[in-house]
Motif scaffolding. Sequence first.
Motif, short mmCIF file in Angstrom:
data_model
loop_
_atom_site.label_atom_id
_atom_site.label_comp_id
_atom_site.label_asym_id
_atom_site.label_seq_id
_atom_site.Cartn_x
_atom_site.Cartn_y
_atom_site.Cartn_z
N TRP A 46 0.86 -1.19 0.00
CA TRP A 46 0.00 0.00 0.00
C TRP A 46 0.89 1.23 0.00
N ASN A 47 0.79 2.05 -1.06
CA ASN A 47 1.68 3.20 -1.19
C ASN A 47 1.00 4.53 -0.88
N CYS A 82 -8.93 -0.34 -0.69
CA CYS A 82 -9.38 -0.96 -1.94
C CYS A 82 -10.21 0.02 -2.77
N LYS A 83 -11.09 0.73 -2.13
CA LYS A 83 -11.91 1.71 -2.85
C LYS A 83 -11.05 2.83 -3.42
N GLN A 84 -10.04 3.25 -2.65
CA GLN A 84 -9.14 4.29 -3.15
C GLN A 84 -8.33 3.78 -4.34
N THR A 85 -7.93 2.52 -4.27
CA THR A 85 -7.19 1.92 -5.38
C THR A 85 -8.04 1.91 -6.65
N LEU A 86 -9.29 1.52 -6.52
CA LEU A 86 -10.17 1.46 -7.68
C LEU A 86 -10.48 2.84 -8.22
N ALA A 87 -10.64 3.82 -7.34
CA ALA A 87 -10.89 5.19 -7.80
C ALA A 87 -9.68 5.71 -8.58
N TYR A 88 -8.50 5.41 -8.06
CA TYR A 88 -7.26 5.79 -8.76
C TYR A 88 -7.22 5.16 -10.15
N ASP A 133 -19.20 0.27 -4.22
CA ASP A 133 -19.26 1.71 -4.04
C ASP A 133 -19.84 2.35 -5.30
N GLU A 134 -21.15 2.52 -5.32
CA GLU A 134 -21.80 3.09 -6.50
C GLU A 134 -21.42 4.54 -6.73
N GLU A 135 -21.11 5.26 -5.66
CA GLU A 135 -20.73 6.67 -5.80
C GLU A 135 -19.46 6.80 -6.65
N MET A 136 -18.55 5.82 -6.50
CA MET A 136 -17.31 5.83 -7.27
C MET A 136 -17.58 5.77 -8.77
N LEU A 137 -18.70 5.15 -9.14
CA LEU A 137 -19.02 4.94 -10.54
C LEU A 137 -19.80 6.10 -11.16
N THR A 138 -20.11 7.12 -10.34
CA THR A 138 -20.85 8.28 -10.84
C THR A 138 -20.11 8.92 -12.02
#
Length: 375
Positions: A46-47, A82-88, A133-138
């Motif tokens: 994790w960086n 994990c959510k931050q990784t996917l958003a990135y 996280d549906e908000e991430m997909l907005t």
Amino acid sequence: MGNLSIPIISEGIRISSHCARRRAFGWKRHSGDGQSICRSIVSDCWNGRFFQASSGHFRQFYARDFGWCVDTLMQLGYAEECKQTLAYAIDRYVKAGRITVAITPSGRPFDFPLVYSPDSVAFFFKSLLAAGDEEMLTGKADFLQKEIDRFAATAMDPDTGLARRGAHFSSLKDYAIRDGACYDSTMIALMAQTIKKMKMFENPFKGYDFRKKIIENYWMGAYFKDALGGPEFISGDANVFPFALGIVDDDTKLRRSIKSIKEAGLDHPFPLRYEPDGVRTNQIWEERFVPAWERTAHWAHQGLYYIDLLGRVDKKAQREALSGYTDLIERHGTLFECYNPDGTPYRSLTYHADEGMVWAVKMSYMTSQRKSIYT
């Protein structure tokens, strides 16, 4: 030279330099028992922005590697990371206009080799589903729908529901050139399974019975064959992923596959090799730098999947396999990507197996929870 691009060249130089340093000065050795070492490895991966595939030279985001680990990472308390990784990742994929195998440390998406990668796309969607996280997909729905449609049009033969024949795809065995690989067809089934569960997208996979098609076309009575074309043989990935991903839920077939894996020596002295001795499959030209790397080296990623599957049918064998991997991890103070039969990390004249693989989270979970690591 068709597999070269600016990101691949720059990453190749960086990785080669890292390998040279590892060969000259060794690798980072984590202290403690196997469980402590694995936890330390995951922490190093994790960086602060995303989970790297490793703390060694694969410091990129890898869609397939993250997809292998996301469920376990979330179960062990890394949901926000994990959510931050996917958003990135999704932000960079949207800018690039496509989902790729990996993203360089500087944020540039790229494929290796320069062909389409069904498993990277399928595991990325699987990760999005796991994050929930549906908000991430907005604002990303149109992009994601295009990637779903691209996947269906590129990877799947609409007449068979299987991987397109004669097409070269990137996969976990990314140096191999296979014709209608069982692994690639399994990725189509995974993608269909995932899109059905997500419910927010138009589903181009409706009307296919992927389980039936995979069994009818690849099952040889005692194992799944590697591919529709080329030599007929048992391979590690073809006999792990249909079961591990829930595409084929049949313990009788699983027992037969495991028996065949053992008879072929793919799990000896520890799991798991891609191919038995004597098989010669087509490989891209870069294999000359890493001979036998994706043939007879023992790979930890599919090895950990295999160990989990053992727990369904043979608890004693699973305990022995976990003990073997624990010994390897404690011996080296890290988890390498792949090993020689004597337990030393794989190396060639130009390459040294990477260290500190994020896959260690799966080993950590299995040894601490004694539960299945895949959902």
